[in-house]
Design a protein around this motif. Structure first.
Motif, PDB file in Angstrom:
ATOM      1  N   CYS A  63       0.740  -1.114  -0.003  1.00 11.94           N
ATOM      2  CA  CYS A  63       0.229  -0.096  -0.212  1.00 11.94           C
ATOM      3  C   CYS A  63       0.835   1.255   0.068  1.00 11.94           C
ATOM      4  O   CYS A  63       1.848   1.234   0.764  1.00 11.94           O
ATOM      5  CB  CYS A  63      -0.965   0.090   1.247  1.00 11.94           C
ATOM      6  N   ASP A  64       0.484   2.321  -0.822  1.00 11.31           N
ATOM      7  CA  ASP A  64       1.044   3.450  -0.757  1.00 11.31           C
ATOM      8  C   ASP A  64       0.170   4.643  -0.490  1.00 11.31           C
ATOM      9  O   ASP A  64      -0.810   4.866  -1.481  1.00 11.31           O
ATOM     10  CB  ASP A  64       1.878   3.808  -2.009  1.00 11.31           C
ATOM     11  N   LEU A  65       0.127   5.195   0.815  1.00 13.23           N
ATOM     12  CA  LEU A  65      -0.874   6.177   1.165  1.00 13.23           C
ATOM     13  C   LEU A  65      -0.602   7.457   0.418  1.00 13.23           C
ATOM     14  O   LEU A  65      -1.880   7.875  -0.041  1.00 13.23           O
ATOM     15  CB  LEU A  65      -0.676   6.266   2.822  1.00 13.23           C
ATOM     16  N   PRO A  66       0.294   7.861   0.289  1.00 16.07           N
ATOM     17  CA  PRO A  66       0.254   9.424  -0.434  1.00 16.07           C
ATOM     18  C   PRO A  66      -0.506   9.005  -1.802  1.00 16.07           C
ATOM     19  O   PRO A  66      -1.073  10.194  -2.357  1.00 16.07           O
ATOM     20  CB  PRO A  66       1.684   9.521  -0.619  1.00 16.07           C
ATOM     21  N   SER A  67      -0.405   8.126  -2.618  1.00 17.34           N
ATOM     22  CA  SER A  67      -0.856   8.215  -3.906  1.00 17.34           C
ATOM     23  C   SER A  67      -2.262   7.199  -3.764  1.00 17.34           C
ATOM     24  O   SER A  67      -2.780   7.069  -4.869  1.00 17.34           O
ATOM     25  CB  SER A  67       0.013   7.297  -4.872  1.00 17.34           C
ATOM     26  N   HIS A  68      -2.618   6.759  -2.724  1.00 15.71           N
ATOM     27  CA  HIS A  68      -3.789   5.776  -2.347  1.00 15.71           C
ATOM     28  C   HIS A  68      -3.751   4.766  -3.383  1.00 15.71           C
ATOM     29  O   HIS A  68      -4.925   4.324  -4.030  1.00 15.71           O
ATOM     30  CB  HIS A  68      -5.023   6.714  -2.797  1.00 15.71           C
ATOM     31  N   THR A  69      -2.576   3.900  -3.779  1.00 12.74           N
ATOM     32  CA  THR A  69      -2.545   2.978  -4.545  1.00 12.74           C
ATOM     33  C   THR A  69      -2.268   1.531  -3.723  1.00 12.74           C
ATOM     34  O   THR A  69      -1.656   1.681  -2.743  1.00 12.74           O
ATOM     35  CB  THR A  69      -1.483   2.979  -5.611  1.00 12.74           C
ATOM     36  N   VAL A  70      -2.763   0.537  -4.233  1.00 14.36           N
ATOM     37  CA  VAL A  70      -2.345  -0.764  -3.574  1.00 14.36           C
ATOM     38  C   VAL A  70      -1.973  -1.646  -4.921  1.00 14.36           C
ATOM     39  O   VAL A  70      -2.386  -1.636  -5.703  1.00 14.36           O
ATOM     40  CB  VAL A  70      -3.443  -1.249  -2.733  1.00 14.36           C
ATOM     41  N   ARG A  71      -0.940  -2.514  -4.621  1.00 16.64           N
ATOM     42  CA  ARG A  71      -0.565  -3.389  -5.521  1.00 16.64           C
ATOM     43  C   ARG A  71      -0.723  -4.837  -4.757  1.00 16.64           C
ATOM     44  O   ARG A  71      -0.236  -4.990  -3.568  1.00 16.64           O
ATOM     45  CB  ARG A  71       1.044  -2.944  -5.895  1.00 16.64           C
ATOM     46  N   ILE A  72      -1.348  -5.661  -5.717  1.00  9.87           N
ATOM     47  CA  ILE A  72      -1.430  -6.973  -4.840  1.00  9.87           C
ATOM     48  C   ILE A  72      -1.226  -8.184  -5.728  1.00  9.87           C
ATOM     49  O   ILE A  72      -1.440  -8.270  -6.964  1.00  9.87           O
ATOM     50  CB  ILE A  72      -3.198  -7.110  -4.546  1.00  9.87           C
ATOM     51  N   GLU A  73      -0.526  -8.916  -5.315  1.00  9.09           N
ATOM     52  CA  GLU A  73      -0.089 -10.269  -6.071  1.00  9.09           C
ATOM     53  C   GLU A  73      -0.979 -11.178  -5.354  1.00  9.09           C
ATOM     54  O   GLU A  73      -0.882 -11.663  -4.038  1.00  9.09           O
ATOM     55  CB  GLU A  73       1.609 -10.507  -5.765  1.00  9.09           C
TER      56      GLU A  73
END
Length: 63
Positions: A33-43
């Protein structure tokens, strides 16, 4: 790899909830999770639609 923007993910509690939701679907998933960009990467081995639905059901719909 699933990459989503979750505008409602704004704090550490949100990250914990998002991570926990994904881990309920796939205990072997890798979540970044990257809070500043509000992104989440999931494998995960789960279908992207299943992940999106589970997150939306927890209050974190993808943009």
């Amino acid at each position: 790899m699933i990459e989503l923007t979750l505008p409602d993910m704004t704090c550490g509690h949100c990250v914990k909830t998002v991570t926990g939701t994904v881990m309920k679907l796939d205990a072997q998933a890798q979540v970044q999770c990257d809070l500043p960009s509000h992104t989440v990467r999931i494998e995960t081995t789960q279908a992207p639609d299943a992940v999106r639905k589970a997150l939306a059901d927890e209050g974190y719909p993808a943009a």
